[in-house]
Design an enzyme around this catalytic site. Structure first.
Site, PDB file in Angstrom:
ATOM      1  N   TYR A  33       0.940  -1.087   0.085  1.00  0.00           N
ATOM      2  CA  TYR A  33      -0.038  -0.116  -0.039  1.00  0.00           C
ATOM      3  C   TYR A  33       0.936   1.232  -0.025  1.00  0.00           C
ATOM      4  CZ  TYR A  33      -4.576   2.130  -0.159  1.00  0.00           C
ATOM      5  OH  TYR A  33      -5.580   2.649  -0.642  1.00  0.00           O
ATOM      6  N   HIS A  38       7.471   5.079   1.153  1.00  0.00           N
ATOM      7  CA  HIS A  38       8.090   4.200   0.569  1.00  0.00           C
ATOM      8  C   HIS A  38       8.831   4.802  -0.888  1.00  0.00           C
ATOM      9  CE1 HIS A  38       4.508   2.127   2.497  1.00  0.00           C
ATOM     10  NE2 HIS A  38       5.310   1.660   2.761  1.00  0.00           N
ATOM     11  N   GLN A 154      12.278   0.251  15.035  1.00  0.00           N
ATOM     12  CA  GLN A 154      12.583  -0.709  14.091  1.00  0.00           C
ATOM     13  C   GLN A 154      14.032  -0.561  13.584  1.00  0.00           C
ATOM     14  OE1 GLN A 154       9.735  -2.267  11.201  1.00  0.00           O
ATOM     15  NE2 GLN A 154      10.564  -1.057   9.715  1.00  0.00           N
ATOM     16  N   SER A 187       0.656   3.604   5.544  1.00  0.00           N
ATOM     17  CA  SER A 187      -0.410   3.130   4.802  1.00  0.00           C
ATOM     18  C   SER A 187      -1.621   3.140   5.965  1.00  0.00           C
ATOM     19  CB  SER A 187       0.121   1.624   4.867  1.00  0.00           C
ATOM     20  OG  SER A 187       1.450   1.709   4.047  1.00  0.00           O
TER      21      SER A 187
HETATM   22  P1  AMP Z   1       5.916  -0.458   5.965  1.00  0.00           P
HETATM   23  O1  AMP Z   1       5.330  -0.705   4.728  1.00  0.00           O
HETATM   24  O2  AMP Z   1       4.776   0.495   6.722  1.00  0.00           O
HETATM   25  O3  AMP Z   1       5.950  -1.660   6.815  1.00  0.00           O
HETATM   26  O4  AMP Z   1       7.090   0.430   5.689  1.00  0.00           O
HETATM   27  C1  AMP Z   1       8.131  -0.040   4.971  1.00  0.00           C
HETATM   28  C2  AMP Z   1       9.349   1.029   5.061  1.00  0.00           C
HETATM   29  O5  AMP Z   1       8.828   2.127   4.557  1.00  0.00           O
HETATM   30  C3  AMP Z   1       9.678   0.946   6.804  1.00  0.00           C
HETATM   31  O6  AMP Z   1      11.307   1.122   6.451  1.00  0.00           O
HETATM   32  C4  AMP Z   1       9.246   2.394   7.054  1.00  0.00           C
HETATM   33  O7  AMP Z   1       9.942   2.924   8.085  1.00  0.00           O
HETATM   34  C5  AMP Z   1       9.307   3.202   5.770  1.00  0.00           C
HETATM   35  N1  AMP Z   1       8.322   4.000   5.855  1.00  0.00           N
HETATM   36  C6  AMP Z   1       6.962   4.143   6.177  1.00  0.00           C
HETATM   37  N2  AMP Z   1       6.314   5.409   6.242  1.00  0.00           N
HETATM   38  C7  AMP Z   1       7.412   6.283   6.069  1.00  0.00           C
HETATM   39  C8  AMP Z   1       7.292   7.615   5.764  1.00  0.00           C
HETATM   40  N3  AMP Z   1       6.502   8.524   6.148  1.00  0.00           N
HETATM   41  N4  AMP Z   1       8.782   8.417   5.746  1.00  0.00           N
HETATM   42  C9  AMP Z   1       9.727   7.470   5.372  1.00  0.00           C
HETATM   43  N5  AMP Z   1      10.036   6.162   5.671  1.00  0.00           N
HETATM   44  C10 AMP Z   1       8.632   5.567   5.707  1.00  0.00           C
END
Ligand code: AMP
Length: 281
Positions: A33, A38, A154, A187
């Protein structure tokens, strides 16, 4: 079009061939998503590496009972379009049965850094994260892997795993991407109603307030945290402030006296949606 692979054996073969050709591999693991946060990670990877691999997998082992695994937003078609536009070379989207066959029995656990902050309120969460990231690293064998500071704990926990287990991958942290009004992209923002979204702005507002207080000379963490909490609780759809902490950026230990470089982190329920955000002081 980004090359979609769903099979572990197949992607391993492709990666091994690319490695033989001497290509460097950048890796961005996600739960899909996709949003601009991302995409910013993908852009960093594109800049540093010959090949960029994106994984999309809503990892069941990192969700606790009663959390949002079932309703987590999923849209592979939309993600493929965004990935293609971003210039991703390979999208790896395995299914659950491949990642966790019925006889699966091995997990990656970490002590200390996973005990506070989100780890305290989501028992088993980082065990799930580390297990899946460890597996994905073994499958994709990246030279560099990109993680957002959005999930700050994380990022630190993964860096520690790589160090402790002598893994051959560089972990690159990337800055938080925000909407114009300050809301950190996520997301999970999709869950918010229009009114809830207004209340969700309280997270970034509180973090900006903390930074402002620190820059005006306040070094007492309790005073900063108190003002942040007051600001957040003024917002009508805030159900619970789960935690607000000011910690050392590497050890994640709470600070008695705030210093430059410390990190303010928080988790807040807006309606039924649990949101996290953080800022560097
Ligand atoms: P997720 O799909 O939410 O598990 O996130 C995947 C990766 O994208 C992880 O390394 C998150 O920290 C990064 N991420 C999610 N949201 C953001 C954001 N707003 N800014 C920068 N990185 C993000």
């Amino acid at each position: 079009m980004a090359n979609l692979k769903r099979d572990i054996k197949q992607i391993k073969e492709i990666i091994n061939n690319l490695k033989k050709e001497g290509k460097s591999i950048g890796f961005v693991p996600t739960m899909g998503y996709l949003h601009q946060g991302h995409v910013s990670l993908l852009q960093c990877s594109k800049k540093d590496n010959d090949i960029t691999v994106l994984s999309i997998f809503v990892n069941p082992t990192q969700f606790g009972k009663g959390e949002d695994f079932d309703k987590y937003p999923r849209d592979l078609g939309r993600d493929l379009e965004i990935a293609t536009k971003a210039g991703v070379d390979i999208v790896f989207a395995p299914d659950e049965a491949q990642m966790y066959p019925p006889d699966f029995a091995t997990y990656t656990v970490q002590e200390r850094l996973t005990e506070g902050l989100c780890g305290k309120f989501r028992p088993g969460h980082f065990r799930g994260v580390l297990t899946v990231v460890n597996k994905l690293f073994n499958i994709v064998k990246p030279d560099r892997a990109y993680f957002g500071e959005k999930d700050y704990q994380q990022l630190i926990v993964i860096k520690q795993m790589v160090k402790d287990l002598n893994m051959d991958v560089d972990i690159v942290g990337c800055p938080i991407v925000r909407e114009e009004d300050g809301l950190a992209m996520s997301s999970r923002n999709k869950y918010l109603s229009e009114e809830e979204r207004q209340s969700a702005l309280s997270l970034s507002k509180a973090l900006f307030l903390a930074k402002q207080m620190f820059e005006s000379g306040e070094t007492n963490p309790e005073k900063i945290k108190q003002k942040m909490k007051e600001l957040i609780l003024q917002h009508p759809h805030v159900k619970e402030v789960q935690y607000i902490e000011i910690v050392h950026p590497q050890t994640l230990e709470p600070k008695d006296k705030v210093e430059k470089g410390d990190r303010v982190l928080l988790a807040v329920y807006v309606g039924d949606t649990r949101l996290i955000d953080n800022i560097e002081l």
